[in-house]
Design an enzyme around this catalytic site. Sequence first.
Site, short mmCIF file in Angstrom:
data_model
loop_
_atom_site.label_atom_id
_atom_site.label_comp_id
_atom_site.label_asym_id
_atom_site.label_seq_id
_atom_site.Cartn_x
_atom_site.Cartn_y
_atom_site.Cartn_z
N SER B 64 -12.03 -1.42 8.68
CA SER B 64 -11.81 -2.57 7.81
C SER B 64 -13.07 -3.43 7.76
O SER B 64 -13.94 -3.34 8.63
CB SER B 64 -10.63 -3.41 8.31
N GLU B 144 -6.51 -6.23 1.12
CA GLU B 144 -5.69 -7.13 1.93
C GLU B 144 -5.70 -8.52 1.32
O GLU B 144 -6.74 -9.19 1.33
CB GLU B 144 -6.27 -7.20 3.36
N HIS B 203 -0.77 -5.93 8.97
CA HIS B 203 -1.19 -6.63 10.19
C HIS B 203 -0.05 -7.48 10.69
O HIS B 203 0.49 -8.31 9.95
CB HIS B 203 -2.38 -7.57 9.89
N GLU B 238 -2.54 -7.81 15.47
CA GLU B 238 -3.83 -8.49 15.34
C GLU B 238 -3.72 -9.87 15.96
O GLU B 238 -2.81 -10.62 15.68
CB GLU B 238 -4.19 -8.61 13.86
#
Lengths: 282, 282, 282, 282
Positions: B64, B144, B203, B238
Amino acid sequence: MEGFGVHTSMWTMHWDRAGAERTIPAAAAYKMDFIEIALLNTAIVDAGHTRTLLEKHTMRAICSLGLPKANWASVNPDGAAAHLIDAIDTAAAMGAEALTGVTYGGIGERTGLPPSAAEYDNIARALEAAARHAKSKGMLFGIEPVNRYETHLINTGAQAKWMIEKVGVDNMFIHLDTYHMNIEEKGAGNGILDARDHLRYIHLSESDRGTPGWGTCDWDEIFATLAAIGFRGGLAMESFINMPPEVGYGLAVWRPVARDFGEVMDNGLPFLRGKARQYRLI
Amino acid sequence: MEGFGVHTSMWTMHWDRAGAERTIPAAAAYKMDFIEIALLNTAIVDAGHTRTLLEKHTMRAICSLGLPKANWASVNPDGAAAHLIDAIDTAAAMGAEALTGVTYGGIGERTGLPPSAAEYDNIARALEAAARHAKSKGMLFGIEPVNRYETHLINTGAQAKWMIEKVGVDNMFIHLDTYHMNIEEKGAGNGILDARDHLRYIHLSESDRGTPGWGTCDWDEIFATLAAIGFRGGLAMESFINMPPEVGYGLAVWRPVARDFGEVMDNGLPFLRGKARQYRLI
Amino acid sequence: MEGFGVHTSMWTMHWDRAGAERTIPAAAAYKMDFIEIALLNTAIVDAGHTRTLLEKHTMRAICSLGLPKANWASVNPDGAAAHLIDAIDTAAAMGAEALTGVTYGGIGERTGLPPSAAEYDNIARALEAAARHAKSKGMLFGIEPVNRYETHLINTGAQAKWMIEKVGVDNMFIHLDTYHMNIEEKGAGNGILDARDHLRYIHLSESDRGTPGWGTCDWDEIFATLAAIGFRGGLAMESFINMPPEVGYGLAVWRPVARDFGEVMDNGLPFLRGKARQYRLI
Amino acid sequence: MEGFGVHTSMWTMHWDRAGAERTIPAAAAYKMDFIEIALLNTAIVDAGHTRTLLEKHTMRAICSLGLPKANWASVNPDGAAAHLIDAIDTAAAMGAEALTGVTYGGIGERTGLPPSAAEYDNIARALEAAARHAKSKGMLFGIEPVNRYETHLINTGAQAKWMIEKVGVDNMFIHLDTYHMNIEEKGAGNGILDARDHLRYIHLSESDRGTPGWGTCDWDEIFATLAAIGFRGGLAMESFINMPPEVGYGLAVWRPVARDFGEVMDNGLPFLRGKARQYRLI
């Protein structure tokens, strides 16, 4: 600093004579106990005119602001103090009960680093001067923790309590905001618990700043904790549906977060008032 | 892109050989199905070395990133595409299954204005090039949505769906994040519903980015909605307890949001895994 | 009447010597501050033996019960008083700090009609006699509102407060239970607010009486409100996984509401203790 | 079996001509898509009269019941089947789309023991006969899990699914109720997930059976999960403010759970409709 009110952003962010004339009767029609007026630019305000309108409609007022970059307290405490004192004088001339908001800095202020002791010392110096001036006018003086993106300085109820106790002037109070607490606190209840000794004002704002009751805020937890600490301060509905670009930047509202004014006033307002009554806060 | 994993920020934000050697065995010891590696700087990455370690520990990987200012897709689509293609090549060399994150811009990108059609057109052009390149490598390519302070461009599941359908390359997917949804969506459930057609990664991050289970996220709503849509993608814990300043700026984490690594791994991790099992997602 | 404890139903519902020997060391191993002992049948209790074990393990105790049908206070106040006085004597001989529970009636008592003034007068008479006797022994005396199916008499915190003030003996207290509040109160916070003047004990029991943290109780609201009212009483985990049929009838537990003992102790107990610490209640 | 409706207990529990005349126009005035009629005693019902009123007001109907003790399916399957077939005939004559409710037993049925295989076999036999008869009339036939105190037989969505699959007639469906799920399921979302294959009807009832939105039900989780499973069945508001004693016993409502009819209709109804629209269920 009690009862149920509303931030005047629902009607205007320009508090000139036209703004005041549009807003005060409208808020009275919604049976608000008080309004919160954003003092972004005191030069456009006719304080006597506002006072007359407030008296005519038996409406109380609170003023709020964030500091412009030139007068951020963290770097320019004297500029900040002067700016706050000017705003306090205008608020006093309106008959407002308090000045509050991000009185310690800019909405959007960030250095890219964690806060420093020097920044906090500067802030305390500016706040002390402003709080003393407000006290001389018979006004209260508040600080509002806001989320990590709007400032690196005071994000939580615990930090606000620490700052007020560092300043040590007894007309200061904490002004919480449910939108910011939803990001920063380990449960809104915890934020209220941390702030309780100095808490006298709270913004009731949904998690996306849209229609209260349609987001992720846990309103039962919020109202139950307020009731349990014996909160007797002001409850102010805040929703940002209608922002001029210069305000939108700090608040980062890029899309409509509610369908329109009616959705907030016809759904969100009854929802919040109903919950406040359920918990016997109004 | 399935099972339960973790963002490697728990161990390092510098994915050099030392970072990889510290992280991969540690993640394996916590029985992770995959890790998410932040590709902030491909120059320090030894992709072959990472691939060997991943294979040794039977660990899958996702990469990412967010784009650096010089290569924001909204203003420099060619730069963005080149940057993404380089990252995809590195990720492919590691054996990663996907590149995802704020692939459409910077973490902290804002113009002070609402997004424009030109910005979105530029973004779509860069994403199309990158998605096609990822596809040629057998990889998926994600976007995202992040909150209003981290970008003005894609804040919600609905916006991400719109962008993916505008680009129209079939290896693209939506990557949600509960922390951002807690600010932007009218309930995390609504965000998941809006994204469902393209949702393959999420996440699991608490409302303050601290210890999962200790904040304001409604985890039952999140997991129930994921289960109900038949989600079969990756669940990645996360938490940002350990940020170098250059990353901290975009994320705006100025204070410890969890006591320490142990609090997250000993409390937050079992909490999330327990809920994921309760809803039969793992 | 402070700290974190557990209902001994986790180990036994038969408080004979064997039950006490199995339970007290086990509760001590889980570092409980106190245990709650169900005094369903004082004839099987060896109070001196229990006292010795409690002292050996530095464990405090609370006793609880519901009345058998022959001695329901609503219809037989003298029988109820005699039954309660016997239980108080046994509890005192054990060294227990309080007798509490459905001290005003049967678990499962219902007439099919709303409560009557005569029933409440009878109850008040029995409770007054029992409370005075408990006071003479230096013990507290509690009443626990339970849900509408377990009694028609006292379902809410507000009703319990009304009854205590009707009786007017100052060692009486309210004993809430989150399982019952989840059915009866307009939010658990409201139940705590209504009970606050007399609240000294609370059962922490999940919405299905299974593993705490896996049901519908809003634990953040519960703990935040307890913290906000300055609660300093006992927090007792209660889960009913292990019921003899004669107890199961009143409680109406027909299926396993948790997988097993380990699920409750390894997941539910750390969850509750973690939340209690987060809100600084222990 | 779609749209938003209401249980007619808001107006009457006696479905004679007067009850029908009071209720149907009132429900139409609240723009209900359908009503649920409690068929407690078919002898007082004038089915043709109801059908005419329903047609006049373009109102659809669902019928519901619980079985009287003499005809509990667990002990008297033939009596239960005959009772259900009579109710189905009355419902069909009204033009109702389904018969549902506690069609497998009594509201308040309990043996004091966990359910037995023999009880379930008897129930399955009665339900099969009733379901086939309903099918011959073009009607659906539902079963509603209720909480542990109202029956020991079917408390959860998982148990209802098991029973429907045991019976194996394809016009059967699960009818959930948020009030019961709040007690029995490990999150209402889980109950919906377990029931999803057969779910076609849901009672929207608050945790205390009072005003929707004022209790402990997690309405966002409920609506998000319904939306996520693609629910297209009927949503029926249910509140019990107004019970004759013979119904009150099974339901155990001993005190007013809402202030009055207006509180439910002016607060609870807009709340539920607003949430249903937010999640695009109506």
